[in-house]
Scaffold this motif. Structure first.
Motif, PDB file in Angstrom:
ATOM      1  N   GLY A 175      15.836   3.474  -8.543  1.00 24.54           N
ATOM      2  CA  GLY A 175      15.321   3.677  -9.891  1.00 24.54           C
ATOM      3  C   GLY A 175      15.809   4.998 -10.423  1.00 24.54           C
ATOM      4  N   PRO A 176      15.692   5.154 -11.747  1.00 27.02           N
ATOM      5  CA  PRO A 176      16.097   6.422 -12.353  1.00 27.02           C
ATOM      6  C   PRO A 176      15.120   7.534 -11.970  1.00 27.02           C
ATOM      7  N   PHE A 177      15.637   8.705 -11.688  1.00 24.95           N
ATOM      8  CA  PHE A 177      14.784   9.896 -11.575  1.00 24.95           C
ATOM      9  C   PHE A 177      14.291  10.217 -12.985  1.00 24.95           C
ATOM     10  N   ILE A 178      12.988  10.409 -13.116  1.00 23.48           N
ATOM     11  CA  ILE A 178      12.382  10.760 -14.409  1.00 23.48           C
ATOM     12  C   ILE A 178      11.648  12.087 -14.221  1.00 23.48           C
ATOM     13  N   TYR A 220       8.011  -2.132   5.486  1.00 22.34           N
ATOM     14  CA  TYR A 220       7.797  -0.699   5.250  1.00 22.34           C
ATOM     15  C   TYR A 220       8.875  -0.182   4.309  1.00 22.34           C
ATOM     16  N   LEU A 221       8.440   0.430   3.239  1.00 20.33           N
ATOM     17  CA  LEU A 221       9.378   1.004   2.260  1.00 20.33           C
ATOM     18  C   LEU A 221       9.470   2.511   2.452  1.00 20.33           C
ATOM     19  N   LEU A 222      10.675   2.992   2.627  1.00 20.56           N
ATOM     20  CA  LEU A 222      10.901   4.434   2.739  1.00 20.56           C
ATOM     21  C   LEU A 222      12.276   4.711   2.140  1.00 20.56           C
ATOM     22  N   ARG A 223      12.283   5.078   0.868  1.00 16.24           N
ATOM     23  CA  ARG A 223      13.588   5.344   0.263  1.00 16.24           C
ATOM     24  C   ARG A 223      14.261   6.510   0.981  1.00 16.24           C
ATOM     25  N   HIS A 224      15.573   6.423   1.148  1.00 16.95           N
ATOM     26  CA  HIS A 224      16.267   7.584   1.734  1.00 16.95           C
ATOM     27  C   HIS A 224      16.462   8.657   0.656  1.00 16.95           C
ATOM     28  N   GLU A 225      16.250   8.295  -0.592  1.00 10.51           N
ATOM     29  CA  GLU A 225      16.282   9.161  -1.785  1.00 10.51           C
ATOM     30  C   GLU A 225      17.695   9.589  -2.191  1.00 10.51           C
ATOM     31  N   THR A 226      18.488  10.084  -1.255  1.00 10.90           N
ATOM     32  CA  THR A 226      19.921  10.307  -1.482  1.00 10.90           C
ATOM     33  C   THR A 226      20.565  10.423  -0.109  1.00 10.90           C
ATOM     34  N   LEU A 251       0.865  -1.182   0.000  1.00 11.99           N
ATOM     35  CA  LEU A 251       0.000   0.000   0.000  1.00 11.99           C
ATOM     36  C   LEU A 251       0.898   1.227   0.000  1.00 11.99           C
ATOM     37  N   GLN A 252       0.874   1.939  -1.129  1.00 12.59           N
ATOM     38  CA  GLN A 252       1.750   3.109  -1.240  1.00 12.59           C
ATOM     39  C   GLN A 252       0.925   4.368  -1.431  1.00 12.59           C
ATOM     40  N   GLY A 253       1.474   5.493  -0.987  1.00  8.25           N
ATOM     41  CA  GLY A 253       0.776   6.747  -1.209  1.00  8.25           C
ATOM     42  C   GLY A 253       1.590   7.936  -0.769  1.00  8.25           C
ATOM     43  N   GLY A 254       1.039   9.103  -1.029  1.00  8.23           N
ATOM     44  CA  GLY A 254       1.632  10.328  -0.508  1.00  8.23           C
ATOM     45  C   GLY A 254       1.447  10.384   1.003  1.00  8.23           C
ATOM     46  N   GLU A 255       2.008  11.403   1.638  1.00 10.51           N
ATOM     47  CA  GLU A 255       1.816  11.568   3.088  1.00 10.51           C
ATOM     48  C   GLU A 255       0.490  12.290   3.290  1.00 10.51           C
ATOM     49  N   ASP A 256      -0.524  11.506   3.593  1.00  7.29           N
ATOM     50  CA  ASP A 256      -1.904  11.965   3.613  1.00  7.29           C
ATOM     51  C   ASP A 256      -2.456  11.776   5.026  1.00  7.29           C
ATOM     52  N   ALA A 288       0.698   9.993 -10.831  1.00  5.23           N
ATOM     53  CA  ALA A 288       1.717  10.289 -11.830  1.00  5.23           C
ATOM     54  C   ALA A 288       2.938  10.903 -11.165  1.00  5.23           C
ATOM     55  N   LEU A 289       3.799  10.034 -10.624  1.00  6.08           N
ATOM     56  CA  LEU A 289       5.008  10.527  -9.958  1.00  6.08           C
ATOM     57  C   LEU A 289       5.955  11.142 -10.976  1.00  6.08           C
ATOM     58  N   TYR A 290       5.955  10.582 -12.203  1.00  8.27           N
ATOM     59  CA  TYR A 290       6.860  11.057 -13.256  1.00  8.27           C
ATOM     60  C   TYR A 290       6.152  10.893 -14.599  1.00  8.27           C
ATOM     61  N   ASP A 291       6.705  11.546 -15.636  1.00  2.00           N
ATOM     62  CA  ASP A 291       6.096  11.466 -16.969  1.00  2.00           C
ATOM     63  C   ASP A 291       6.368  10.090 -17.596  1.00  2.00           C
ATOM     64  N   LEU A 329       3.834  -1.418   3.730  1.00  2.00           N
ATOM     65  CA  LEU A 329       3.343  -0.042   3.662  1.00  2.00           C
ATOM     66  C   LEU A 329       4.445   0.851   3.100  1.00  2.00           C
ATOM     67  N   SER A 330       4.044   1.896   2.390  1.00  2.00           N
ATOM     68  CA  SER A 330       4.996   2.872   1.884  1.00  2.00           C
ATOM     69  C   SER A 330       4.284   4.219   1.883  1.00  2.00           C
ATOM     70  N   LEU A 331       4.226   4.815   3.071  1.00  2.00           N
ATOM     71  CA  LEU A 331       3.387   5.992   3.290  1.00  2.00           C
ATOM     72  C   LEU A 331       4.157   7.125   3.957  1.00  2.00           C
ATOM     73  N   GLY A 332       5.466   7.071   3.841  1.00  2.00           N
ATOM     74  CA  GLY A 332       6.273   8.199   4.285  1.00  2.00           C
ATOM     75  C   GLY A 332       6.707   8.164   5.731  1.00  2.00           C
ATOM     76  N   GLU A 333       7.072   9.358   6.230  1.00  2.00           N
ATOM     77  CA  GLU A 333       7.686   9.483   7.548  1.00  2.00           C
ATOM     78  C   GLU A 333       6.639   9.484   8.648  1.00  2.00           C
ATOM     79  N   PHE A 363      17.355   4.749  -3.331  1.00  2.00           N
ATOM     80  CA  PHE A 363      17.690   6.099  -3.796  1.00  2.00           C
ATOM     81  C   PHE A 363      17.363   6.302  -5.271  1.00  2.00           C
ATOM     82  N   LEU A 364      17.402   7.556  -5.651  1.00  2.00           N
ATOM     83  CA  LEU A 364      17.132   7.953  -7.032  1.00  2.00           C
ATOM     84  C   LEU A 364      18.450   8.129  -7.780  1.00  2.00           C
ATOM     85  N   ILE A 365      18.429   7.758  -9.041  1.00  2.00           N
ATOM     86  CA  ILE A 365      19.637   7.816  -9.874  1.00  2.00           C
ATOM     87  C   ILE A 365      19.446   8.881 -10.941  1.00  2.00           C
TER      88      ILE A 365
END
Ligand code: SAH
Length: 348
Positions: free
Chosen positions: A229-232, A157-163, A105-110, A305-308, A136-140, A199-201
């Protein structure tokens, strides 16, 4: 270089300087060798299996403003939606009938999804879909929230550190704290959940040194899962005109992560599949062993739509599953629907 790759293969670690040397100087033939060692490693830990997880994007409301992300709060063009508890449960039940035994279950921080609501959702999934794992993947969140979700039955729980470079992190995450993100990852692990970082590449101004910071951070944290994954670029975000990450680098990094963390669960991400139509099959050969087909209701898919360029299939989940399984088999791997926990994890 071959010596260095062998060292990584045998010891599952390298120093910071060695990792920088590796990334700066890897030739195509070295890279082939690296990938063959990552393949050998995944065969030893998880065999040739690829675990399927059903992904459900439960909300695209988000209070954060991550500069790369299409569902950031400031994007007024985003059409917001949130699934009801019944819709989430129904998506899981549909997936369960198809054989899925993990739901993400993923989403923005809502703020709508309070601990109380999530606990209720987790409990109903656990009762209608016995034996299934809930990710779950719902942020901090606070440590006590992570603990409450774990006690309610959440498994991962998935929470990418992003960088892992603080200055880069802060330049693309307005009003967010790098230290807090890292604290959250430690808390998630501490309460007993399987933790996923990543993290994002290809972020703007990201160098090989930044990427080595990510690799060293992952090695120290020893997460159960790593999502990279690649940043798009997304057209309604401040980073719309940036270049983004590439498939070649992403796959090299998947191989390095497989060697650094032999037991890790490593998805071939949707973002990789978006920029390279055969990216995910290449990823399996480089050590990736998870794929997350989308089980969200069709109406909301294009809104998440996180990315195009994100592919929004309106193929029936059953048909989509078959297609993915065929692709996995054609690449020489075995699709598996079982929970697929990290082999080092047990509920405490
Ligand atoms: N709110 C949750 C889930 C975020 S969406 C959280 O904070 O963890 C899941 C992931 O999508 C993010 O962690 C981010 O790495 C990725 N993502 C967001 N925008 C992206 C983009 N433009 N390109 C590639 N990946 C992106």
């Amino acid at each position: 270089m071959i010596h260095l790759i062998d060292k990584l293969f045998i010891n599952n670690s390298l120093t910071k300087e060695e990792l920088i040397f590796l990334l700066d100087n890897l030739t195509e033939s070295d890279r082939d060798y690296l990938i063959s060692k990552a393949y050998e490693t995944r065969l030893r830990t998880y065999g040739n299996t690829v675990f399927l997880r059903g992904l459900i994007e439960i909300t695209n409301y988000c209070k954060r403003d991550c500069c790369y992300c299409g569902i950031r709060a400031s994007n007024s063009s985003a059409q917001r939606y949130r699934l009801t508890e019944e819709e989430i449960l129904q998506a899981c039940i549909n997936g369960f009938e198809l054989g899925y035994r993990t739901f993400v279950l993923q989403g923005g921080e809502d703020a709508y999804f309070t601990d109380e609501k999530l606990i209720k959702i987790i409990s109903s999934i656990k009762s209608k879909c016995p034996e299934a794992a809930v990710t779950l993947s719902l942020g901090e969140k606070s440590e006590s929230s992570y603990k409450a979700l774990y006690d309610a039955g959440a498994d991962r729980y998935l929470l990418r550190h992003e960088t892992a470079t603080k200055s880069l992190y802060e330049s693309i995450h307005p009003n967010m704290s790098f230290e807090n993100r890292i604290e959250c990852l430690k808390d998630i692990k501490k309460v007993g959940l399987q933790v996923g970082a990543g993290f994002l590449i290809g972020l703007p101004n990201q160098t090989n040194r930044d990427i080595v910071n990510d690799l060293i951070f992952l090695k120290e944290l020893e997460p159960h899962m790593v999502g990279i994954g690649p940043f798009i670029p997304q057209k309604n975000t401040p980073l719309r005109d940036e270049k983004g990450g590439d498939s070649h680098t992403t796959i090299t990094l998947l191989a390095i992560i497989r060697l650094l963390l032999p037991n890790v669960l490593l998805p071939a991400t949707t973002a990789l599949g978006t920029i390279d139509s055969s990216g995910r099959e290449k990823a399996f050969k480089a050590g990736a062993n998870v794929i997350m087909p989308n089980l969200s209701p069709f109406e909301c898919r294009k809104k998440y739509a996180l990315y195009d360029g994100k592919v929004f299939t309106d193929t029936e989940s059953a048909e989509e599953k078959k297609k993915i399984e065929t692709k996995i088999k054609e690449a020489g791997f075995e699709p598996v629907l079982s929970r697929g926990d990290n082999i080092t994890w047990k509920r405490i």
